[in-house]
Write an enzyme that holds these catalytic residues in place. Structure first.
Site, PDB file in Angstrom:
ATOM      1  N   ARG A  82      42.930  46.492  42.841  1.00 19.82           N
ATOM      2  CA  ARG A  82      42.483  45.255  42.189  1.00 19.82           C
ATOM      3  C   ARG A  82      42.533  45.396  40.664  1.00 19.82           C
ATOM      4  O   ARG A  82      42.880  44.449  39.955  1.00 19.82           O
ATOM      5  CB  ARG A  82      41.087  44.874  42.683  1.00 19.82           C
ATOM      6  CG  ARG A  82      40.698  43.459  42.329  1.00 19.82           C
ATOM      7  CD  ARG A  82      39.435  43.027  43.037  1.00 19.82           C
ATOM      8  NE  ARG A  82      38.296  43.865  42.700  1.00 19.82           N
ATOM      9  CZ  ARG A  82      37.099  43.788  43.266  1.00 19.82           C
ATOM     10  NH1 ARG A  82      36.882  42.896  44.228  1.00 19.82           N
ATOM     11  NH2 ARG A  82      36.116  44.575  42.895  1.00 19.82           N
ATOM     12  N   LYS A 184      39.363  40.534  37.947  1.00 20.83           N
ATOM     13  CA  LYS A 184      38.051  40.911  37.417  1.00 20.83           C
ATOM     14  C   LYS A 184      38.144  41.057  35.900  1.00 20.83           C
ATOM     15  O   LYS A 184      38.033  42.160  35.339  1.00 20.83           O
ATOM     16  CB  LYS A 184      37.581  42.204  38.101  1.00 20.83           C
ATOM     17  CG  LYS A 184      36.080  42.230  38.324  1.00 20.83           C
ATOM     18  CD  LYS A 184      35.714  43.213  39.410  1.00 20.83           C
ATOM     19  CE  LYS A 184      34.255  43.598  39.345  1.00 20.83           C
ATOM     20  NZ  LYS A 184      33.304  42.498  39.440  1.00 20.83           N
ATOM     21  N   GLU A 220      32.521  30.563  44.879  1.00 20.26           N
ATOM     22  CA  GLU A 220      31.713  31.780  44.943  1.00 20.26           C
ATOM     23  C   GLU A 220      30.584  31.662  43.934  1.00 20.26           C
ATOM     24  O   GLU A 220      30.365  30.605  43.353  1.00 20.26           O
ATOM     25  CB  GLU A 220      32.583  33.018  44.708  1.00 20.26           C
ATOM     26  CG  GLU A 220      33.268  33.070  43.358  1.00 20.26           C
ATOM     27  CD  GLU A 220      34.004  34.387  43.119  1.00 20.26           C
ATOM     28  OE1 GLU A 220      33.571  35.431  43.642  1.00 20.26           O
ATOM     29  OE2 GLU A 220      35.002  34.372  42.391  1.00 20.26           O
TER      30      GLU A 220
END
Ligand code: PLP
Ligand code: COI
Length: 341
Positions: A82, A184, A220
């Site tokens: 990620r 992220k 989210e």
């Protein structure tokens, strides 16, 4: 090895400086060898890419002490992958995935005295991150970068531990369609600060973000994905290109299907459906699975049937199985547990 004298059971989710951190620098097109160092401070140009244009991304994972006394991490290869995806989207040179795994292991091992004991309720949070360290004044990627990994012992992300949360539907967005919600990037969290401070001031624990394009679908929260449980015990979790692909959520999908024999639907979730769910949880490395008891949409309250005193029964089974795997009480699927020592 003697553990530090820390009140593990009463740790919150905060920064406690530990002894060692890993640092590698990127210059002239290559990463240097990297090393563990003691200095917790960073010195960079006032014009560094990270300071001017927020060119930075990070990861979060935990190290656990297992029942039989090993120190392990949980699926760190997925954090490495990620971070690579985050770097590619932000024009940051990728720190090689194999080296990421080594850096995490070395940093955890060097801070063994801070890894909370088995059964203490605390864990060692590991924070790898990369930032543009050289000067940029025209909008452009930096030429130089630093990759670091530090650790900090943590307790529950939400005060009150397993007590169900009250969240609200946010009027602010955390990510744009075709933006950076799926990586992220530090900038996503900067975007969410106004909304979280405002939510806390108004007595809510977190924000539920809806899809920014239509405001009809659940995305989210600022730091976790959603898992819902239907009244007939199916797991439903939102699918969207603008949410972070949570490693915890992906693992819970496997736990639900393969360990608990539950049906799982990963699909778009309309906000209109939420009132019909039986349970709701926030899942992430920091949040683990934190139960939600109430969702407030502009004064309109949705009270989940699981209530405000404890986790719903399906959420509890998911929680117990996942944490059982992480702490070595339940056999893990192949490759999930990375033994450090
Ligand atoms: N969503 C956001 C916005 C997050 O910051 C996090 C935390 O990393 C998550 C979801 C959960 O992801 P993971 O389970 O990989 O920690
Ligand atoms: C994590 O769960 O690791 C995160 O990065 C989320 C953050 C809100 C602490």
């Amino acid at each position: 090895m003697e553990k530090k004298n820390i009140d593990w059971a009463n740790l919150g989710f905060g920064y406690v400086q530990t002894d060692k951190r890993y640092v590698a620098n990127y210059k002239d097109g290559a990463w240097d060898d990297g090393a563990l160092i003691s200095d917790s401070t960073v010195t960079i140009s006032e014009c560094a890419g990270v300071l001017q244009y927020a060119q930075t991304c990070f990861e979060g994972l935990k190290a656990y002490t297992t029942e039989d006394g090993h120190i392990v991490t949980f699926r760190p290869d997925l954090n490495a992958a990620r971070l690579k995806a985050s770097c590619e989207r932000l024009e940051i040179p990728v720190f090689p995935e194999e080296r990421f795994l080594e850096a995490v292991s070395e940093t955890v091992a060097a801070n063994e005295a801070y890894v909370p004991p088995y059964g203490s309720g605390a864990t060692l949070y590991v924070r790898p991150f990369i930032f543009g360290s050289s000067a940029v004044i025209g909008v452009a990627p930096a030429a130089e970068y630093q990759f670091r990994v530090f650790t900090t012992p943590v307790g529950p992300y939400f005060k009150g531990g397993a007590k169900p949360l009250t969240i609200r539907v946010s009027d602010f967005d955390r990510a744009a369609p075709h933006g950076t919600g799926h990586i992220k990037a530090g900038l996503n969290y900067a975007m969410s600060l106004y909304a979280i401070v405002d939510a806390h001031q108004k007595g809510f624990d977190e924000n539920m973000y809806l899809d920014p394009a239509t405001r009809t679908k659940v995305e989210e929260t600022g730091g976790a994905n959603f898992l819902f449980v239907t009244k007939d015990n199916k797991i439903v979790t939102p699918k969207s290109d603008s949410i972070l692909p949570s490693i915890t959520r992906r693992s819970l999908v496997t736990v639900a299907k393969d360990y608990l024999g539950l049906e799982v639907e990963e699909r778009e979730v309309l906000f209109d459906e939420v009132k019909d769910f039986a349970e709701c949880g926030l899942c992430g490395t920091a949040a683990v699975i934190s139960p939600v008891g109430k969702i407030v949409d502009h004064g309109n309250e949705i009270c989940l049937p699981s209530g405000m005193t404890e986790m719903g029964p399906v959420t509890k089974k998911l929680y117990d199985t996942l944490t059982g795997i992480q702490m070595g009480r339940i056999e893990a699927p192949e490759g999930w547990i990375h033994v450090i020592k």
